[in-house]
Scaffold this motif. Structure first.
Motif, PDB file in Angstrom:
ATOM      1  N   MET A   1       0.822  -1.190   0.000  1.00 37.63           N
ATOM      2  CA  MET A   1       0.000   0.000   0.000  1.00 37.63           C
ATOM      3  C   MET A   1       0.866   1.254   0.000  1.00 37.63           C
ATOM      4  SD  MET A   1      -3.041  -1.078   2.618  1.00 37.63           S
ATOM      5  CE  MET A   1      -4.092   0.301   2.281  1.00 37.63           C
ATOM      6  N   LEU A   2       2.021   1.183   0.622  1.00 38.18           N
ATOM      7  CA  LEU A   2       2.874   2.361   0.649  1.00 38.18           C
ATOM      8  C   LEU A   2       3.504   2.626  -0.712  1.00 38.18           C
ATOM      9  CD1 LEU A   2       4.599   1.910   4.120  1.00 38.18           C
ATOM     10  CD2 LEU A   2       2.616   3.308   3.530  1.00 38.18           C
ATOM     11  N   ARG A   3       3.747   1.582  -1.467  1.00 43.85           N
ATOM     12  CA  ARG A   3       4.313   1.755  -2.810  1.00 43.85           C
ATOM     13  C   ARG A   3       3.269   2.145  -3.834  1.00 43.85           C
ATOM     14  NH1 ARG A   3       7.232  -3.731  -2.614  1.00 43.85           N
ATOM     15  NH2 ARG A   3       8.688  -3.327  -0.958  1.00 43.85           N
ATOM     16  N   HIS A   4       2.003   1.895  -3.523  1.00 45.48           N
ATOM     17  CA  HIS A   4       0.905   2.157  -4.464  1.00 45.48           C
ATOM     18  C   HIS A   4      -0.157   2.997  -3.759  1.00 45.48           C
ATOM     19  CE1 HIS A   4       2.812  -0.835  -6.978  1.00 45.48           C
ATOM     20  NE2 HIS A   4       2.805  -1.670  -5.956  1.00 45.48           N
ATOM     21  N   PRO A   5       0.004   4.323  -3.725  1.00 48.00           N
ATOM     22  CA  PRO A   5      -0.910   5.179  -2.968  1.00 48.00           C
ATOM     23  C   PRO A   5      -2.374   5.065  -3.365  1.00 48.00           C
ATOM     24  CG  PRO A   5       1.016   6.412  -3.691  1.00 48.00           C
ATOM     25  CD  PRO A   5       1.082   5.065  -4.345  1.00 48.00           C
ATOM     26  N   TRP A   6      -2.662   4.568  -4.539  1.00 47.28           N
ATOM     27  CA  TRP A   6      -4.045   4.400  -4.996  1.00 47.28           C
ATOM     28  C   TRP A   6      -4.709   3.179  -4.359  1.00 47.28           C
ATOM     29  CZ3 TRP A   6      -4.000  -0.437  -6.854  1.00 47.28           C
ATOM     30  CH2 TRP A   6      -2.793  -0.914  -7.348  1.00 47.28           C
ATOM     31  N   SER A   7      -3.927   2.295  -3.762  1.00 46.99           N
ATOM     32  CA  SER A   7      -4.475   1.027  -3.286  1.00 46.99           C
ATOM     33  C   SER A   7      -5.466   1.128  -2.130  1.00 46.99           C
ATOM     34  CB  SER A   7      -3.355   0.041  -2.948  1.00 46.99           C
ATOM     35  OG  SER A   7      -2.569   0.520  -1.884  1.00 46.99           O
ATOM     36  N   PRO A   8      -5.403   2.118  -1.231  1.00 46.80           N
ATOM     37  CA  PRO A   8      -6.423   2.166  -0.167  1.00 46.80           C
ATOM     38  C   PRO A   8      -7.849   2.264  -0.706  1.00 46.80           C
ATOM     39  CG  PRO A   8      -4.571   3.518   0.459  1.00 46.80           C
ATOM     40  CD  PRO A   8      -4.339   3.087  -0.974  1.00 46.80           C
ATOM     41  N   ALA A   9      -8.009   2.828  -1.905  1.00 43.90           N
ATOM     42  CA  ALA A   9      -9.355   2.931  -2.479  1.00 43.90           C
ATOM     43  C   ALA A   9      -9.959   1.556  -2.749  1.00 43.90           C
ATOM     44  CB  ALA A   9      -9.311   3.746  -3.766  1.00 43.90           C
ATOM     45  N   LEU A  10      -9.143   0.542  -2.850  1.00 47.67           N
ATOM     46  CA  LEU A  10      -9.632  -0.812  -3.107  1.00 47.67           C
ATOM     47  C   LEU A  10     -10.273  -1.447  -1.873  1.00 47.67           C
ATOM     48  CD1 LEU A  10      -6.611  -2.201  -5.145  1.00 47.67           C
ATOM     49  CD2 LEU A  10      -8.767  -1.300  -6.034  1.00 47.67           C
ATOM     50  N   LEU A  11     -10.046  -0.880  -0.708  1.00 47.15           N
ATOM     51  CA  LEU A  11     -10.528  -1.492   0.521  1.00 47.15           C
ATOM     52  C   LEU A  11     -12.046  -1.486   0.651  1.00 47.15           C
ATOM     53  CD1 LEU A  11      -7.861  -0.235   3.031  1.00 47.15           C
ATOM     54  CD2 LEU A  11      -8.042  -2.483   1.983  1.00 47.15           C
ATOM     55  N   GLY A  12     -12.736  -0.677  -0.106  1.00 47.96           N
ATOM     56  CA  GLY A  12     -14.185  -0.622  -0.007  1.00 47.96           C
ATOM     57  C   GLY A  12     -14.902  -1.736  -0.742  1.00 47.96           C
ATOM     58  N   ARG A  13     -14.180  -2.569  -1.445  1.00 47.57           N
ATOM     59  CA  ARG A  13     -14.832  -3.650  -2.184  1.00 47.57           C
ATOM     60  C   ARG A  13     -14.465  -5.007  -1.585  1.00 47.57           C
ATOM     61  NH1 ARG A  13     -10.993  -3.346  -7.559  1.00 47.57           N
ATOM     62  NH2 ARG A  13     -10.281  -5.398  -7.008  1.00 47.57           N
ATOM     63  N   PRO A  14     -15.265  -6.024  -1.876  1.00 45.53           N
ATOM     64  CA  PRO A  14     -14.972  -7.353  -1.315  1.00 45.53           C
ATOM     65  C   PRO A  14     -13.573  -7.824  -1.702  1.00 45.53           C
ATOM     66  CG  PRO A  14     -17.136  -7.325  -2.340  1.00 45.53           C
ATOM     67  CD  PRO A  14     -16.472  -6.025  -2.688  1.00 45.53           C
ATOM     68  N   MET A  15     -12.907  -8.413  -0.748  1.00 45.45           N
ATOM     69  CA  MET A  15     -11.523  -8.839  -0.936  1.00 45.45           C
ATOM     70  C   MET A  15     -11.448 -10.364  -1.011  1.00 45.45           C
ATOM     71  SD  MET A  15      -9.882  -5.928  -0.952  1.00 45.45           S
ATOM     72  CE  MET A  15      -8.205  -6.065  -0.407  1.00 45.45           C
ATOM     73  N   LEU A  16     -12.051 -10.942  -2.044  1.00 43.42           N
ATOM     74  CA  LEU A  16     -12.071 -12.398  -2.167  1.00 43.42           C
ATOM     75  C   LEU A  16     -11.405 -12.895  -3.434  1.00 43.42           C
ATOM     76  CD1 LEU A  16     -15.686 -13.066  -0.859  1.00 43.42           C
ATOM     77  CD2 LEU A  16     -13.524 -13.385   0.355  1.00 43.42           C
ATOM     78  N   GLY A  17     -10.585 -12.073  -4.054  1.00 41.15           N
ATOM     79  CA  GLY A  17      -9.883 -12.496  -5.263  1.00 41.15           C
ATOM     80  C   GLY A  17      -8.794 -13.501  -4.936  1.00 41.15           C
ATOM     81  N   PRO A  18      -8.231 -14.123  -5.956  1.00 40.45           N
ATOM     82  CA  PRO A  18      -7.226 -15.164  -5.731  1.00 40.45           C
ATOM     83  C   PRO A  18      -5.969 -14.660  -5.019  1.00 40.45           C
ATOM     84  CG  PRO A  18      -7.420 -14.634  -8.073  1.00 40.45           C
ATOM     85  CD  PRO A  18      -8.522 -13.915  -7.367  1.00 40.45           C
ATOM     86  N   ASN A  19      -5.560 -13.431  -5.247  1.00 42.24           N
ATOM     87  CA  ASN A  19      -4.368 -12.925  -4.566  1.00 42.24           C
ATOM     88  C   ASN A  19      -4.624 -12.709  -3.080  1.00 42.24           C
ATOM     89  OD1 ASN A  19      -2.813 -12.916  -6.905  1.00 42.24           O
ATOM     90  ND2 ASN A  19      -3.474 -10.858  -7.447  1.00 42.24           N
ATOM     91  N   VAL A  20      -5.790 -12.177  -2.746  1.00 40.86           N
ATOM     92  CA  VAL A  20      -6.131 -11.974  -1.334  1.00 40.86           C
ATOM     93  C   VAL A  20      -6.272 -13.316  -0.625  1.00 40.86           C
ATOM     94  CG1 VAL A  20      -7.901 -11.118   0.241  1.00 40.86           C
ATOM     95  CG2 VAL A  20      -7.186  -9.726  -1.692  1.00 40.86           C
ATOM     96  N   LEU A  21      -6.935 -14.262  -1.290  1.00 47.30           N
ATOM     97  CA  LEU A  21      -7.100 -15.583  -0.674  1.00 47.30           C
ATOM     98  C   LEU A  21      -5.751 -16.280  -0.495  1.00 47.30           C
ATOM     99  CD1 LEU A  21     -10.374 -16.778  -2.410  1.00 47.30           C
ATOM    100  CD2 LEU A  21     -10.077 -15.951  -0.060  1.00 47.30           C
ATOM    101  N   ALA A  22      -4.853 -16.130  -1.455  1.00 46.43           N
ATOM    102  CA  ALA A  22      -3.521 -16.732  -1.337  1.00 46.43           C
ATOM    103  C   ALA A  22      -2.753 -16.094  -0.176  1.00 46.43           C
ATOM    104  CB  ALA A  22      -2.743 -16.578  -2.631  1.00 46.43           C
ATOM    105  N   ARG A  23      -2.866 -14.767  -0.023  1.00 40.55           N
ATOM    106  CA  ARG A  23      -2.204 -14.073   1.083  1.00 40.55           C
ATOM    107  C   ARG A  23      -2.784 -14.532   2.417  1.00 40.55           C
ATOM    108  NH1 ARG A  23      -4.040  -8.671   1.063  1.00 40.55           N
ATOM    109  NH2 ARG A  23      -5.443  -9.361   2.675  1.00 40.55           N
ATOM    110  N   THR A  24      -4.108 -14.668   2.471  1.00 37.76           N
ATOM    111  CA  THR A  24      -4.764 -15.107   3.703  1.00 37.76           C
ATOM    112  C   THR A  24      -4.395 -16.552   4.028  1.00 37.76           C
ATOM    113  OG1 THR A  24      -6.557 -13.547   3.278  1.00 37.76           O
ATOM    114  CG2 THR A  24      -6.988 -15.285   4.892  1.00 37.76           C
TER     115      THR A  24
END
Length: 116
Positions: A1-24
């Motif tokens: 998030m620090l390298r990509h300042p636009w990324s906090p805007a993504l927090l308002g949507r469901p986080m169930l994509g394959p990258n999020v699930l892999a991280r979890t």
């Protein structure tokens, strides 16, 4: 998030994509190896993920949107110590290294998790 300042805007949507699930999955499997399971594992995963996201969001905001330098915020607290006695006594908003502060917060969190 620090390298990509636009990324906090993504927090308002469901986080169930394959990258999020892999991280979890990675996070939970790491925590599970410490002996956590069931609700304790879910709580630790939730807490550590949100500590990380919240810390990154706060730091990203300071870096991109804050018009007030941290030292000015610290000076404001010190100047109004009667209103913020605990913050003033503990040098809240002092010029701390954000990475060191985050590392210490994670250590505190994990120590608490281990004691449950």
């Amino acid at each position: 998030m620090l390298r990509h300042p636009w990324s906090p805007a993504l927090l308002g949507r469901p986080m169930l994509g394959p990258n999020v699930l892999a991280r979890t999955e990675f996070l939970q499997s790491t925590l599970a190896r410490s002996g956590l399971a069931g609700p304790a594992l879910a709580a630790a995963t939730h807490g550590l993920a949100n500590l990380t996201i919240g810390s990154a969001l706060t730091e990203s905001t300071w870096r991109t949107e804050s018009r007030l330098p941290r030292h000015s915020a610290h000076e404001h607290i010190r100047a109004h110590a009667a209103e913020y006695p605990t913050l003033a006594a503990n040098d809240h908003m002092a010029d701390l290294d954000p990475d060191a502060l985050f590392t210490r917060a994670v250590d505190c969190f994990l120590t608490g998790v281990q004691s449950t």
